[in-house]
Write a protein that holds these residues in place. Structure first.
Motif, PDB file in Angstrom:
ATOM      1  N   ALA A 171       0.694  -1.223   0.005  1.00  0.00           N
ATOM      2  CA  ALA A 171       0.092   0.009  -0.073  1.00  0.00           C
ATOM      3  C   ALA A 171       0.820   1.210  -0.022  1.00  0.00           C
ATOM      4  O   ALA A 171       0.390   2.156  -0.623  1.00  0.00           O
ATOM      5  CB  ALA A 171      -1.031   0.050   1.259  1.00  0.00           C
ATOM      6  N   LEU A 172       1.860   1.118   0.753  1.00  0.00           N
ATOM      7  CA  LEU A 172       2.717   2.312   0.784  1.00  0.00           C
ATOM      8  C   LEU A 172       3.518   2.655  -0.632  1.00  0.00           C
ATOM      9  O   LEU A 172       3.471   3.884  -1.012  1.00  0.00           O
ATOM     10  CB  LEU A 172       3.997   2.260   1.873  1.00  0.00           C
ATOM     11  CG  LEU A 172       3.471   2.481   3.387  1.00  0.00           C
ATOM     12  CD1 LEU A 172       4.479   1.903   4.318  1.00  0.00           C
ATOM     13  CD2 LEU A 172       2.783   3.757   3.614  1.00  0.00           C
ATOM     14  N   TYR A 173       3.836   1.454  -1.145  1.00  0.00           N
ATOM     15  CA  TYR A 173       4.404   1.448  -2.472  1.00  0.00           C
ATOM     16  C   TYR A 173       3.591   1.988  -3.483  1.00  0.00           C
ATOM     17  O   TYR A 173       3.773   2.991  -4.386  1.00  0.00           O
ATOM     18  CB  TYR A 173       4.805   0.205  -2.933  1.00  0.00           C
ATOM     19  CG  TYR A 173       5.741   0.319  -4.450  1.00  0.00           C
ATOM     20  CD1 TYR A 173       6.946   0.825  -4.522  1.00  0.00           C
ATOM     21  CD2 TYR A 173       5.143  -0.609  -5.411  1.00  0.00           C
ATOM     22  CE1 TYR A 173       7.367   0.751  -5.894  1.00  0.00           C
ATOM     23  CE2 TYR A 173       5.486  -0.795  -6.514  1.00  0.00           C
ATOM     24  CZ  TYR A 173       6.638   0.239  -6.750  1.00  0.00           C
ATOM     25  OH  TYR A 173       7.432   0.195  -8.297  1.00  0.00           O
ATOM     26  N   VAL A 174       2.348   1.703  -3.722  1.00  0.00           N
ATOM     27  CA  VAL A 174       1.290   2.282  -4.530  1.00  0.00           C
ATOM     28  C   VAL A 174       1.108   3.716  -4.134  1.00  0.00           C
ATOM     29  O   VAL A 174       0.781   4.399  -5.186  1.00  0.00           O
ATOM     30  CB  VAL A 174      -0.109   1.332  -4.373  1.00  0.00           C
ATOM     31  CG1 VAL A 174      -1.105   2.140  -5.149  1.00  0.00           C
ATOM     32  CG2 VAL A 174       0.243  -0.118  -5.032  1.00  0.00           C
ATOM     33  N   TRP A 197       1.691   6.772  -6.900  1.00  0.00           N
ATOM     34  CA  TRP A 197       0.532   7.822  -7.011  1.00  0.00           C
ATOM     35  C   TRP A 197       1.033   9.036  -6.713  1.00  0.00           C
ATOM     36  O   TRP A 197       0.608  10.132  -7.612  1.00  0.00           O
ATOM     37  CB  TRP A 197      -0.720   7.489  -6.205  1.00  0.00           C
ATOM     38  CG  TRP A 197      -1.882   8.563  -6.517  1.00  0.00           C
ATOM     39  CD1 TRP A 197      -2.577   8.433  -7.598  1.00  0.00           C
ATOM     40  CD2 TRP A 197      -2.211   9.537  -5.561  1.00  0.00           C
ATOM     41  NE1 TRP A 197      -3.529   9.253  -7.240  1.00  0.00           N
ATOM     42  CE2 TRP A 197      -3.469   9.956  -5.974  1.00  0.00           C
ATOM     43  CE3 TRP A 197      -2.050   9.836  -4.296  1.00  0.00           C
ATOM     44  CZ2 TRP A 197      -4.218  10.886  -5.563  1.00  0.00           C
ATOM     45  CZ3 TRP A 197      -2.819  10.879  -3.526  1.00  0.00           C
ATOM     46  CH2 TRP A 197      -3.766  11.369  -4.198  1.00  0.00           C
ATOM     47  N   LEU A 198       1.831   9.362  -5.615  1.00  0.00           N
ATOM     48  CA  LEU A 198       1.921  10.674  -5.513  1.00  0.00           C
ATOM     49  C   LEU A 198       3.444  11.162  -6.417  1.00  0.00           C
ATOM     50  O   LEU A 198       3.148  12.300  -7.155  1.00  0.00           O
ATOM     51  CB  LEU A 198       2.740  10.688  -4.163  1.00  0.00           C
ATOM     52  CG  LEU A 198       1.917  10.600  -2.782  1.00  0.00           C
ATOM     53  CD1 LEU A 198       2.620  10.644  -1.600  1.00  0.00           C
ATOM     54  CD2 LEU A 198       0.963  11.973  -2.772  1.00  0.00           C
ATOM     55  N   ARG A 224       1.219  12.401  -9.784  1.00  0.00           N
ATOM     56  CA  ARG A 224       0.595  13.485  -9.593  1.00  0.00           C
ATOM     57  C   ARG A 224       1.660  14.571  -9.836  1.00  0.00           C
ATOM     58  O   ARG A 224       1.359  15.576 -10.448  1.00  0.00           O
ATOM     59  CB  ARG A 224       0.076  13.590  -8.024  1.00  0.00           C
ATOM     60  CG  ARG A 224      -1.288  13.365  -8.130  1.00  0.00           C
ATOM     61  CD  ARG A 224      -2.106  13.508  -6.842  1.00  0.00           C
ATOM     62  NE  ARG A 224      -1.272  14.756  -5.984  1.00  0.00           N
ATOM     63  CZ  ARG A 224      -1.868  15.138  -4.842  1.00  0.00           C
ATOM     64  NH1 ARG A 224      -2.848  14.572  -4.123  1.00  0.00           N
ATOM     65  NH2 ARG A 224      -1.006  16.065  -4.228  1.00  0.00           N
ATOM     66  N   ARG A 225       2.818  14.602  -9.095  1.00  0.00           N
ATOM     67  CA  ARG A 225       3.842  15.305  -9.146  1.00  0.00           C
ATOM     68  C   ARG A 225       4.548  15.620 -10.708  1.00  0.00           C
ATOM     69  O   ARG A 225       4.534  16.760 -11.168  1.00  0.00           O
ATOM     70  CB  ARG A 225       4.972  15.200  -8.251  1.00  0.00           C
ATOM     71  CG  ARG A 225       6.320  16.074  -8.171  1.00  0.00           C
ATOM     72  CD  ARG A 225       7.256  16.022  -7.245  1.00  0.00           C
ATOM     73  NE  ARG A 225       7.757  14.643  -7.718  1.00  0.00           N
ATOM     74  CZ  ARG A 225       8.179  13.735  -6.875  1.00  0.00           C
ATOM     75  NH1 ARG A 225       7.714  13.861  -5.567  1.00  0.00           N
ATOM     76  NH2 ARG A 225       8.803  12.609  -7.064  1.00  0.00           N
ATOM     77  N   ILE A 226       4.664  14.475 -11.410  1.00  0.00           N
ATOM     78  CA  ILE A 226       4.863  14.596 -12.776  1.00  0.00           C
ATOM     79  C   ILE A 226       4.139  15.020 -13.541  1.00  0.00           C
ATOM     80  O   ILE A 226       4.247  15.880 -14.541  1.00  0.00           O
ATOM     81  CB  ILE A 226       5.554  13.081 -13.290  1.00  0.00           C
ATOM     82  CG1 ILE A 226       6.787  12.685 -12.355  1.00  0.00           C
ATOM     83  CG2 ILE A 226       5.940  13.019 -14.796  1.00  0.00           C
ATOM     84  CD1 ILE A 226       7.008  11.354 -12.707  1.00  0.00           C
ATOM     85  N   ALA A 227       2.901  14.920 -13.435  1.00  0.00           N
ATOM     86  CA  ALA A 227       1.706  15.295 -14.062  1.00  0.00           C
ATOM     87  C   ALA A 227       1.631  16.930 -14.106  1.00  0.00           C
ATOM     88  O   ALA A 227       1.316  17.494 -15.070  1.00  0.00           O
ATOM     89  CB  ALA A 227       0.426  14.589 -13.928  1.00  0.00           C
ATOM     90  N   ALA A 228       1.853  17.260 -12.776  1.00  0.00           N
ATOM     91  CA  ALA A 228       1.949  18.772 -12.574  1.00  0.00           C
ATOM     92  C   ALA A 228       3.021  19.362 -13.404  1.00  0.00           C
ATOM     93  O   ALA A 228       2.838  20.654 -13.947  1.00  0.00           O
ATOM     94  CB  ALA A 228       1.825  19.131 -11.143  1.00  0.00           C
TER      95      ALA A 228
END
Length: 56
Positions: free
Chosen positions: A21-24, A28-29, A32-36
């Motif tokens: 769960a921590l890896y997923v 995800w984080l 989000r950072r790369i998409a921004a």
């Protein structure tokens, strides 16, 4: 009669699933950072107009 190790098995599964769960969450984080950053860079390219890659 073998010892009862059910609690160790359950604890092991909890640790493994928490790790996954921590890896997923980490993936995800990062996404989000790369998409921004991609959105920011696209906006910068649009603002630069036809000045080329170096902004001249």
């Amino acid at each position: 009669m073998p010892p009862d190790t059910t609690s160790y098995m359950i604890a092991g599964y909890v640790v493994i699933f928490l790790g996954m769960a921590l890896y997923v969450l980490s993936l995800w984080l990062r996404h989000r950072r790369i998409a921004a950053e991609i959105a920011y860079l696209q906006e910068e390219m649009e603002d630069a107009g036809g000045r080329g890659a170096l902004g001249r």
